[in-house]
Write a protein that holds these residues in place. Structure first.
Motif, PDB file in Angstrom:
ATOM      1  N   THR A 149     -77.737  -4.045-114.505  1.00 39.40           N
ATOM      2  CA  THR A 149     -77.019  -5.257-114.696  1.00 39.40           C
ATOM      3  C   THR A 149     -77.670  -5.829-113.021  1.00 39.40           C
ATOM      4  OG1 THR A 149     -74.773  -5.150-114.261  1.00 39.40           O
ATOM      5  CG2 THR A 149     -74.863  -4.043-115.878  1.00 39.40           C
ATOM      6  N   ALA A 150     -77.660  -7.459-113.523  1.00 34.77           N
ATOM      7  CA  ALA A 150     -77.531  -8.031-112.099  1.00 34.77           C
ATOM      8  C   ALA A 150     -76.621  -8.195-111.357  1.00 34.77           C
ATOM      9  CB  ALA A 150     -77.697  -9.892-113.031  1.00 34.77           C
ATOM     10  N   GLU A 151     -75.513  -7.605-111.511  1.00 37.44           N
ATOM     11  CA  GLU A 151     -74.704  -7.986-110.697  1.00 37.44           C
ATOM     12  C   GLU A 151     -74.540  -6.951-109.851  1.00 37.44           C
ATOM     13  OE1 GLU A 151     -70.352  -7.560-112.776  1.00 37.44           O
ATOM     14  OE2 GLU A 151     -69.839  -8.441-111.172  1.00 37.44           O
ATOM     15  N   GLU A 152     -75.095  -5.648-110.169  1.00 36.16           N
ATOM     16  CA  GLU A 152     -75.457  -4.607-109.095  1.00 36.16           C
ATOM     17  C   GLU A 152     -76.092  -3.668-108.640  1.00 36.16           C
ATOM     18  OE1 GLU A 152     -74.358  -1.395-112.113  1.00 36.16           O
ATOM     19  OE2 GLU A 152     -76.025  -1.772-113.420  1.00 36.16           O
ATOM     20  N   MET A 153     -77.831  -4.979-108.542  1.00 34.51           N
ATOM     21  CA  MET A 153     -78.276  -4.797-108.552  1.00 34.51           C
ATOM     22  C   MET A 153     -78.933  -5.649-106.889  1.00 34.51           C
ATOM     23  SD  MET A 153     -81.191  -3.717-111.149  1.00 34.51           S
ATOM     24  CE  MET A 153     -81.154  -5.458-111.795  1.00 34.51           C
ATOM     25  N   GLY A 154     -79.737  -5.204-106.167  1.00 33.59           N
ATOM     26  CA  GLY A 154     -80.426  -6.061-105.030  1.00 33.59           C
ATOM     27  C   GLY A 154     -81.860  -6.002-105.275  1.00 33.59           C
ATOM     28  N   LEU A 155     -82.072  -7.491-104.838  1.00 33.36           N
ATOM     29  CA  LEU A 155     -83.955  -8.213-104.938  1.00 33.36           C
ATOM     30  C   LEU A 155     -84.441  -8.652-104.467  1.00 33.36           C
ATOM     31  CD1 LEU A 155     -85.588  -9.132-107.772  1.00 33.36           C
ATOM     32  CD2 LEU A 155     -84.531 -11.141-107.042  1.00 33.36           C
ATOM     33  N   ARG A 156     -85.458  -8.056-103.933  1.00 30.82           N
ATOM     34  CA  ARG A 156     -86.386  -8.443-102.451  1.00 30.82           C
ATOM     35  C   ARG A 156     -88.001  -8.509-103.151  1.00 30.82           C
ATOM     36  NH1 ARG A 156     -88.731  -3.839 -98.925  1.00 30.82           N
ATOM     37  NH2 ARG A 156     -87.932  -1.947-100.493  1.00 30.82           N
ATOM     38  N   LEU A 157     -89.249  -9.358-102.227  1.00 29.96           N
ATOM     39  CA  LEU A 157     -90.455  -9.246-102.266  1.00 29.96           C
ATOM     40  C   LEU A 157     -91.001  -8.670-101.845  1.00 29.96           C
ATOM     41  CD1 LEU A 157     -92.070 -10.897-104.570  1.00 29.96           C
ATOM     42  CD2 LEU A 157     -92.436 -12.848-103.028  1.00 29.96           C
ATOM     43  N   GLY A 158     -91.861  -8.005-101.946  1.00 32.73           N
ATOM     44  CA  GLY A 158     -92.399  -6.603-100.688  1.00 32.73           C
ATOM     45  C   GLY A 158     -93.673  -7.759 -99.979  1.00 32.73           C
ATOM     46  N   ARG A 159     -94.601  -7.468 -99.367  1.00 34.56           N
ATOM     47  CA  ARG A 159     -95.647  -8.181 -98.779  1.00 34.56           C
ATOM     48  C   ARG A 159     -96.660  -7.648 -99.703  1.00 34.56           C
ATOM     49  NH1 ARG A 159     -95.842  -4.711 -93.414  1.00 34.56           N
ATOM     50  NH2 ARG A 159     -95.828  -2.655 -95.069  1.00 34.56           N
ATOM     51  N   ALA A 160     -97.177  -8.882 -98.918  1.00 37.34           N
ATOM     52  CA  ALA A 160     -98.856  -9.635-100.686  1.00 37.34           C
ATOM     53  C   ALA A 160     -99.811  -8.365-100.225  1.00 37.34           C
ATOM     54  CB  ALA A 160     -98.889 -10.972-100.639  1.00 37.34           C
ATOM     55  N   ASP A 161    -100.579  -8.221-101.376  1.00 38.58           N
ATOM     56  CA  ASP A 161    -101.521  -6.663-100.970  1.00 38.58           C
ATOM     57  C   ASP A 161    -102.807  -8.050-101.825  1.00 38.58           C
ATOM     58  OD1 ASP A 161    -103.280  -4.946-101.405  1.00 38.58           O
ATOM     59  OD2 ASP A 161    -102.181  -3.687-102.897  1.00 38.58           O
ATOM     60  N   VAL A 162    -103.689  -7.737 -99.774  1.00 39.03           N
ATOM     61  CA  VAL A 162    -104.909  -9.522-101.344  1.00 39.03           C
ATOM     62  C   VAL A 162    -106.124  -8.265-101.103  1.00 39.03           C
ATOM     63  CG1 VAL A 162    -106.073 -10.974-100.308  1.00 39.03           C
ATOM     64  CG2 VAL A 162    -103.557 -10.413 -99.552  1.00 39.03           C
ATOM     65  N   GLY A 163    -106.506  -8.078-101.900  1.00 35.45           N
ATOM     66  CA  GLY A 163    -108.198  -7.581-102.197  1.00 35.45           C
ATOM     67  C   GLY A 163    -108.949  -7.932-103.755  1.00 35.45           C
ATOM     68  N   ALA A 164    -110.233  -8.908-103.380  1.00 40.22           N
ATOM     69  CA  ALA A 164    -111.163  -8.783-104.204  1.00 40.22           C
ATOM     70  C   ALA A 164    -110.873 -10.417-104.725  1.00 40.22           C
ATOM     71  CB  ALA A 164    -111.454  -7.537-105.397  1.00 40.22           C
ATOM     72  N   GLY A 165    -109.848 -10.629-104.340  1.00 41.97           N
ATOM     73  CA  GLY A 165    -109.731 -12.485-104.661  1.00 41.97           C
ATOM     74  C   GLY A 165    -107.991 -12.107-105.610  1.00 41.97           C
ATOM     75  N   ASN A 166    -107.457 -10.954-105.674  1.00 42.67           N
ATOM     76  CA  ASN A 166    -106.730 -11.240-106.205  1.00 42.67           C
ATOM     77  C   ASN A 166    -105.555 -10.981-105.402  1.00 42.67           C
ATOM     78  OD1 ASN A 166    -107.382 -10.759-108.781  1.00 42.67           O
ATOM     79  ND2 ASN A 166    -108.627  -8.922-107.961  1.00 42.67           N
ATOM     80  N   ILE A 167    -103.916 -11.214-105.454  1.00 40.05           N
ATOM     81  CA  ILE A 167    -102.661 -10.581-104.449  1.00 40.05           C
ATOM     82  C   ILE A 167    -101.975 -10.163-105.657  1.00 40.05           C
ATOM     83  CG2 ILE A 167    -101.830 -12.538-103.015  1.00 40.05           C
ATOM     84  CD1 ILE A 167    -104.114 -14.515-102.761  1.00 40.05           C
ATOM     85  N   ARG A 168    -101.091  -9.229-105.144  1.00 42.30           N
ATOM     86  CA  ARG A 168    -100.002  -8.938-105.892  1.00 42.30           C
ATOM     87  C   ARG A 168     -99.056  -8.078-104.346  1.00 42.30           C
ATOM     88  NH1 ARG A 168    -105.429  -6.619-108.056  1.00 42.30           N
ATOM     89  NH2 ARG A 168    -105.266  -6.710-110.219  1.00 42.30           N
ATOM     90  N   TYR A 169     -97.952  -8.774-105.851  1.00 40.29           N
ATOM     91  CA  TYR A 169     -96.209  -9.087-104.842  1.00 40.29           C
ATOM     92  C   TYR A 169     -95.191  -8.175-105.330  1.00 40.29           C
ATOM     93  CZ  TYR A 169     -97.358 -13.550-102.484  1.00 40.29           C
ATOM     94  OH  TYR A 169     -98.912 -14.260-102.124  1.00 40.29           O
ATOM     95  N   PRO A 170     -94.551  -6.844-104.651  1.00 36.96           N
ATOM     96  CA  PRO A 170     -93.791  -5.439-104.485  1.00 36.96           C
ATOM     97  C   PRO A 170     -92.544  -6.251-105.585  1.00 36.96           C
ATOM     98  CG  PRO A 170     -94.805  -5.282-102.978  1.00 36.96           C
ATOM     99  CD  PRO A 170     -95.248  -6.059-103.676  1.00 36.96           C
ATOM    100  N   LEU A 171     -91.911  -6.668-106.784  1.00 33.37           N
ATOM    101  CA  LEU A 171     -91.047  -7.570-106.875  1.00 33.37           C
ATOM    102  C   LEU A 171     -90.111  -5.928-107.474  1.00 33.37           C
ATOM    103  CD1 LEU A 171     -89.108  -9.931-107.114  1.00 33.37           C
ATOM    104  CD2 LEU A 171     -89.644  -9.454-109.996  1.00 33.37           C
ATOM    105  N   VAL A 172     -88.627  -6.206-105.852  1.00 35.44           N
ATOM    106  CA  VAL A 172     -88.086  -4.941-105.938  1.00 35.44           C
ATOM    107  C   VAL A 172     -86.858  -5.082-106.218  1.00 35.44           C
ATOM    108  CG1 VAL A 172     -87.782  -2.430-104.651  1.00 35.44           C
ATOM    109  CG2 VAL A 172     -89.978  -3.748-104.021  1.00 35.44           C
TER     110      VAL A 172
END
Length: 240
Positions: free
Chosen positions: A109-132
């Motif tokens: 559940t949302a109540e028992e979890m932590g949330l963070r956004l990881g560093r951007a991975d940039v390559g070939a015009g794409n940008i990806r972020y891990p949502l942890v």
């Protein structure tokens, strides 16, 4: 001599009578009227004291309410910095972001979890972020499928549209206490097509699979460009 002393004694007696009468009136004025408050002059300090106590109580209540309401917004870090292992649980949805349905009894559940956004991975015009997502609870729980993700501006309005789903749904991820799972947020670099970039967000808002409660974190880093905004299903690990 007796002719001269008698008036003096009379005056003394009269004075004594007046003093006695004044003392009796003062004693009567200070008697308890049965309400627990002394009548007469002492009542004024008592009323002032009560008023001060009420004012102080009101101030304490106001401070407590302010502290409670600011625990979600005020505890967040400055704009542009993603919280580390923290999240805010909100009571209602402000966007149309939808997560995978999950009615299992062991879901995280949302109540028992932590949330963070990881560093951007940039390559070939794409940008990806891990949502942890991290299980901060004391029991093992599971996450299944896609989180719902939206970007929110300062006034609470959604920017653009919620992230679309990308890739296969995958399997359930079991999280022991302290364990993490992540989804990948995807956009592209500015200028790859003629679609303009969205405004920089004030908050990222997400719904864990099966949850009706949102989690938010403050970040201005994730800026969507080219109209491309998608999220993958959750998988084990942090993606870092």
């Amino acid at each position: 001599m007796s002719h001269h002393t008698r008036p003096r004694r009379g005056r003394k007696a009269a004075t004594a009578t007046l003093i006695a009468a004044a003392a009796a009136l003062a004693l009567t004025a200070c008697q308890d009227d049965g309400s627990g408050v002394k009548s007469g002059a002492p009542a004024a300090p008592s009323a002032a004291s009560d008023s001060g106590s009420a004012s102080g109580s009101a101030a304490d209540s106001s401070s407590a309410a302010s502290g409670s309401s600011s625990s979600e917004a005020g505890s967040q870090p400055p704009s542009g910095q993603a919280p580390k292992g923290t999240a805010v649980r909100t009571a209602s949805a402000r966007t149309a972001a939808s997560a995978s349905a999950d009615t299992s009894s062991d879901r995280c559940t949302a109540e028992e979890m932590g949330l963070r956004l990881g560093r951007a991975d940039v390559g070939a015009g794409n940008i990806r972020y891990p949502l942890v997502f991290t299980n901060n609870g004391k029991s093992t729980c599971t996450l299944r499928g896609y989180p719902g993700v939206s970007l929110i501006q300062r006034d609470g309005q959604m920017i653009g549209r919620p992230a679309t789903r990308e890739g296969a749904a995958g399997r359930a991820v079991t999280l022991k206490p302290g364990g993490s799972a992540y989804a990948v947020l995807h956009t592209i670099q500015d200028g790859l097509n003629d679609k303009p970039c969205w405004k920089s967000p004030y908050l990222l808002q997400t719904y864990p699979p099966g949850s009706k409660d949102a989690m938010t974190l403050r970040t201005s880093e994730l800026r969507v460009c080219g109209g491309e905004f998608s999220v993958t299903a959750l998988e084990p690990g942090t993606g870092l």
